[in-house]
Design an enzyme around this catalytic site. Structure first.
Site, mmCIF file in Angstrom:
data_model
loop_
_atom_site.group_PDB
_atom_site.id
_atom_site.type_symbol
_atom_site.label_atom_id
_atom_site.label_comp_id
_atom_site.label_asym_id
_atom_site.label_seq_id
_atom_site.Cartn_x
_atom_site.Cartn_y
_atom_site.Cartn_z
ATOM 1 C CG HIS A 91 -1.919 1.077 1.272
ATOM 2 N ND1 HIS A 91 -3.086 1.008 2.007
ATOM 3 C CD2 HIS A 91 -1.946 2.296 0.679
ATOM 4 C CE1 HIS A 91 -3.759 2.125 1.861
ATOM 5 N NE2 HIS A 91 -3.088 2.929 1.076
ATOM 6 C CG HIS A 121 -7.518 3.397 -0.477
ATOM 7 N ND1 HIS A 121 -6.776 2.837 -1.473
ATOM 8 C CD2 HIS A 121 -6.665 4.215 0.214
ATOM 9 C CE1 HIS A 121 -5.529 3.306 -1.396
ATOM 10 N NE2 HIS A 121 -5.435 4.138 -0.379
ATOM 11 C CD GLU A 155 -7.655 6.636 4.240
ATOM 12 O OE1 GLU A 155 -8.163 6.639 3.099
ATOM 13 O OE2 GLU A 155 -6.545 7.152 4.496
ATOM 14 C CG ASP A 167 -1.547 5.729 2.652
ATOM 15 O OD1 ASP A 167 -1.779 5.494 1.461
ATOM 16 O OD2 ASP A 167 -2.391 6.246 3.413
HETATM 17 N N1 ADE Z 1 -4.426 8.837 -2.040
HETATM 18 C C1 ADE Z 1 -3.205 8.863 -1.505
HETATM 19 N N2 ADE Z 1 -3.242 8.460 -0.236
HETATM 20 C C2 ADE Z 1 -4.531 8.157 0.048
HETATM 21 C C3 ADE Z 1 -5.207 7.669 1.194
HETATM 22 N N3 ADE Z 1 -4.584 7.412 2.345
HETATM 23 N N4 ADE Z 1 -6.527 7.497 1.121
HETATM 24 C C4 ADE Z 1 -7.172 7.758 -0.006
HETATM 25 N N5 ADE Z 1 -6.585 8.198 -1.115
HETATM 26 C C5 ADE Z 1 -5.270 8.398 -1.081
HETATM 27 ZN ZN ZN Z 2 -3.622 4.806 0.418
#
Ligand code: ADE
Ligand code: ZN
Length: 330
Positions: free
Chosen positions: A8, A188, A191, A269
């Site tokens: 990721h 994703h 989150e 990330d």
């Molecule tokens: N693009 C880059 N990082 C991200 C994240 N943590 N969540 C969603 N989109 C992203």
């Molecule tokens: Zn991400």
């Protein structure tokens, strides 16, 4: 150093301030300041995911040429190899670059050359093309059709950007095309969105992994399902704290995930924005959550187990983790 697969990682999120300034000067793109330290200092306090995305997208205006994309990816791949990463599955956001007037051949040309060079140096790496969910399902389909002529450059599709208000079902058709093309599918979810986003990503998009996914813990039935189906979660601890999804690193649910038997992995990330790469993430949770070497070995084993690689490469990764654990047992 703990060997692992990083699953990721947004290549655009690896744009360190030094390179940002170099590229801005190279391409005559204005920045609010040309002092790298001052740029980095601005990343100290994002209110939420959207506040981060606003800065992240604005900075990407400096990426114009194949050489820029090559330099960006080479810088990450060099750092990753030095940090114990044996396999990198790298997200890219082509819609952002198209919006900036940069054609797909430039994006795939530059990233593809960097990955080819990394492979020649022994680091396994592939690209996953992400759809920006706030641009909607039709734009995702359009991007995928435009990207298919570059099919040799990517192994899968993902879904990123602003989550709430853009549920997975909007992308059913794009993921259907991806499945028919034999592409891997991740997204994703969980989150900023709740457990229903995770459920929908599994049920409607048929994803093989969930990126982040920590809000799944709010739904005990979903936790049982994730455990029983062994769905990998690509967890990014420093990101979750930086974007206020988790109040403090000491409260990160990664330990709970391991105790619940979930297939959690550890990832960075957007390392240029959230305080470091995968080893900084490992170090942060190790200290804050009191993770043991056995816990770290489980996370590393999970990463090779969840990677889109062949049996031989997986076995090599697992053997390296076992050797690392033996070396720390001394
Ligand atoms: N693009 C880059 N990082 C991200 C994240 N943590 N969540 C969603 N989109 C992203
Ligand atoms: Zn991400």
């Amino acid at each position: 150093m703990l060997p692992l697969a990083e699953l990721h990682l947004h290549i655009e999120g690896t744009l360190e301030s030094d390179l940002l300034v170099t590229l801005a000067r190279r391409n005559d793109v204005p920045l609010p300041t040309y002092d790298p330290a001052e740029l980095t200092a601005r990343y100290a306090d994002f209110a939420d995911l959207q506040a981060f995305l606003d800065v992240y997208y604005a900075n990407l205006a400096v990426l114009r040429t194949e050489q820029d994309f090559f330099d960006l990816a080479t810088a990450y791949l060099t750092r990753a190899a030095a940090a114990g990463v044996r396999r990198a599955e790298i997200f890219c956001d082509p819609q952002t670059h198209l919006r900036n007037g940069v054609p797909l051949e430039v994006v795939f040309g530059g990233l593809g050359s960097a990955l080819a060079e990394a492979r020649a140096n022994g680091l396994s790496a592939d690209l996953i093309v992400c759809f920006l969910r706030d641009l909607g399902g039709e734009a995702a389909e359009e991007l995928l059709r435009a990207a298919l002529p570059f099919r040799e450059h990517f192994i899968g599709v993902g879904l990123d950007s602003a989550e709430v208000g853009y549920p997975p079902r909007l992308f059913e058709a794009a993921y259907g095309i991806a499945a028919a093309e034999g592409l891997h599918r991740v997204a994703h979810a969980g989150e900023e969105g709740g457990p229903e986003y995770v459920r929908e990503a599994l049920d409607v998009l048929g994803v093989e992994r969930i990126d982040h996914g920590f809000r799944a813990l709010e739904d005990p039935d979903l936790v049982v399902r994730l455990r029983e189906e062994r769905v990998p979660l690509t967890v990014c601890p420093l990101s979750n704290v930086a974007l206020k999804g988790v109040p403090r690193i000491e409260e990160h649910p990664l330990r709970a995930m391991l105790e619940l038997g979930l297939v959690a992995t550890i990832n960075s990330d957007d390392p240029a924005y959230f305080g470091g790469g995968v080893q900084e993430n490992v170090a942060a949770v190790r200290t804050a959550l009191g993770l043991t070497d056995d816990d770290l070995a489980v996370l590393a084993r999970n990463s090779f187990g969840a990677a889109f690689i062949g049996d031989e490469e997986r076995a090599r990764g697992l053997a390296e983790v076992a050797a690392w654990r033996r070396s720390t047992a001394g």
